[in-house]
Design a protein around this motif. Structure first.
Motif, PDB file in Angstrom:
ATOM      1  N   GLY A 277       9.155   5.041   1.209  1.00 11.60           N
ATOM      2  CA  GLY A 277       9.407   4.101   0.125  1.00 11.60           C
ATOM      3  C   GLY A 277      10.195   2.889   0.586  1.00 11.60           C
TER       4      GLY A 277
ATOM      5  N   THR B  77      12.376  -3.531  -6.989  1.00 12.94           N
ATOM      6  CA  THR B  77      11.214  -2.729  -7.404  1.00 12.94           C
ATOM      7  C   THR B  77      10.808  -1.789  -6.278  1.00 12.94           C
TER       8      THR B  77
ATOM      9  N   SER C 132       8.412   0.601  -4.121  1.00  9.72           N
ATOM     10  CA  SER C 132       7.035   0.960  -3.753  1.00  9.72           C
ATOM     11  C   SER C 132       7.105   2.279  -3.015  1.00  9.72           C
TER      12      SER C 132
ATOM     13  N   GLU D  57      13.182   7.901 -10.518  1.00 10.81           N
ATOM     14  CA  GLU D  57      12.291   6.812 -10.104  1.00 10.81           C
ATOM     15  C   GLU D  57      11.087   7.364  -9.345  1.00 10.81           C
TER      16      GLU D  57
ATOM     17  N   ALA E 204       7.016   6.974 -10.078  1.00 11.83           N
ATOM     18  CA  ALA E 204       6.053   6.490  -9.073  1.00 11.83           C
ATOM     19  C   ALA E 204       4.977   7.536  -8.801  1.00 11.83           C
TER      20      ALA E 204
ATOM     21  N   ASP F 285       2.517   8.074 -12.001  1.00 12.63           N
ATOM     22  CA  ASP F 285       1.524   7.015 -12.138  1.00 12.63           C
ATOM     23  C   ASP F 285       0.595   6.971 -10.922  1.00 12.63           C
ATOM     24  N   GLY F 286       1.179   7.079  -9.720  1.00 10.37           N
ATOM     25  CA  GLY F 286       0.382   6.976  -8.491  1.00 10.37           C
ATOM     26  C   GLY F 286      -0.605   8.123  -8.326  1.00 10.37           C
TER      27      GLY F 286
END
Ligand code: IP8
Length: 244
Positions: A106, A113, A115, A152, A156, A159-160
Motif C-alpha cells: 500500500g 488517499t 492505494s 481503511e 479497500a 471494494d477492490g
C-alpha cells in the motif's frame, strides 16, 4: 462470495499491556473462523497493544508521518509479530491462513488517499488461502510513512475484491448509543455523531468514530459486532449494528 472480516486489535490483544496477545480471545475467534467453513474469507486485524503504543511513541498517526527507518521498522515489526500469532492460531485449527503485509502493498498519495494493491490478495484467496492483513505503516508521499488502520484496509479490500459481506468484530456488541444500547442500523454519520467519542486507550487511528466513517464508505453493508458473534456473522447473520 468474498467475506472480509476484521478482528479488532482490542479483541485479540490485551490492550493495556504492550505487545501482549489475548490468547483466550484469539483462540475463541480462531475457533469460530475454523468452524465456519466460509470459502472466500479475507481477514484483517488491528493493532491493539502491538501497533498503537509503538506508533504513539514515535508520534506517527494516519496523518503525522515519520522519515525514521527505525520507527517504521519497529511499528511494522510489532504488527508482524501480532500477525504471526493470528496466523499461528488459525493454522493450528486447520485454516490456511497466510500473512499479507500492507507495508509492502500500500501507499498513500500526498492527499493521504490510500492505494492498496489487491491482486495478490485475490490470488491467495483464489488459491484457497485465507490472506491475513493488518493495520500497518505505509509510505506516504510527502510525509515519509504513516499508519494505515485496519478499517481503511477493510474498505479497500471490500471494494477492490467486490466483497458481498463485511464484518468488524469489536470489543463491544455494536455501535452503542448514549444509554449503552446497540444502534441496529446506521446510514448517516450525522445521525450518530453525538454518540461516538474517541477511544479511551492509546489508539492512533480514531476509535469507533473513524470506524463508522470508514464503513459508511463501503459498497457492501458492514456489520459491527462483539467477539461472541463472530460465528453468527460467518454463518450469514447480521449481528450488532449494520452500517450501509
Ligand atoms: O488498530 C492500527 O490499526 P487499527 C495499526 O486497525 C497501527 O487502527 C500500526 C497502529
Amino acid at each position: 462470495m468474498t467475506v472480509v472480516l476484521k478482528l479488532g486489535g482490542s479483541v485479540v490483544t490485551e490492550k493495556d499491556t504492550p505487545d501482549t496477545v489475548d490468547g483466550p480471545a484469539l483462540a475463541d475467534a480462531a475457533d469460530a473462523i475454523a468452524a465456519s467453513g466460509v470459502d472466500d474469507l479475507v481477514l484483517v486485524h488491528g493493532g491493539g497493544s502491538f501497533g498503537h503504543p509503538h506508533a504513539a511513541a514515535y508520534g506517527v498517526s494516519r496523518t503525522d508521518g515519520t522519515r525514521e527507518a527505525t520507527a517504521i521498522r519497529e511499528i511494522h515489526g510489532a504488527m508482524r509479530t501480532l500477525n504471526d500469532a493470528v496466523c499461528d492460531a488459525l493454522c493450528e485449527r486447520g485454516v490456511s491462513a497466510v500473512p499479507h503485509h500492507p507495508h509492502s502493498a500500500g501507499v498513500r498519495d500526498a492527499d493521504g488517499t490510500l492505494s492498496l494493491s489487491v491482486d495478490a490478495v485475490a490470488a491467495k484467496r483464489d488459491e484457497g488461502f485465507v490472506p491475513v492483513l493488518h493495520g500497518d505503516v505505509v509510505t506516504h508521499v510527502g510525509a515519509g510513512a504513516t499508519v494505515v488502520s485496519g478499517d481503511e484496509l477493510v474498505v479497500a479490500l471490500a471494494d477492490g475484491l467486490d466483497a458481498e459481506r463485511v464484518g468488524v468484530c469489536s470489543t463491544v456488541s455494536g455501535v452503542l448509543d448514549d444509554e449503552g444500547a446497540v444502534i441496529p442500523a446506521i446510514e448517516n454519520y450525522a445521525d450518530v455523531e453525538r454518540y461516538l467519542g474517541g477511544s479511551d486507550d492509546t489508539d492512533v487511528t480514531g476509535g469507533m468514530a473513524a470506524k463508522v466513517r470508514a464503513l459508511l464508505g463501503l459498497r457492501a453493508p458492514a456489520s459491527v459486532f462483539g467477539p461472541d458473534a463472530v460465528g453468527d456473522f460467518l454463518d450469514g447473520e447480521t449481528p450488532g449494528t449494520v452500517i450501509r
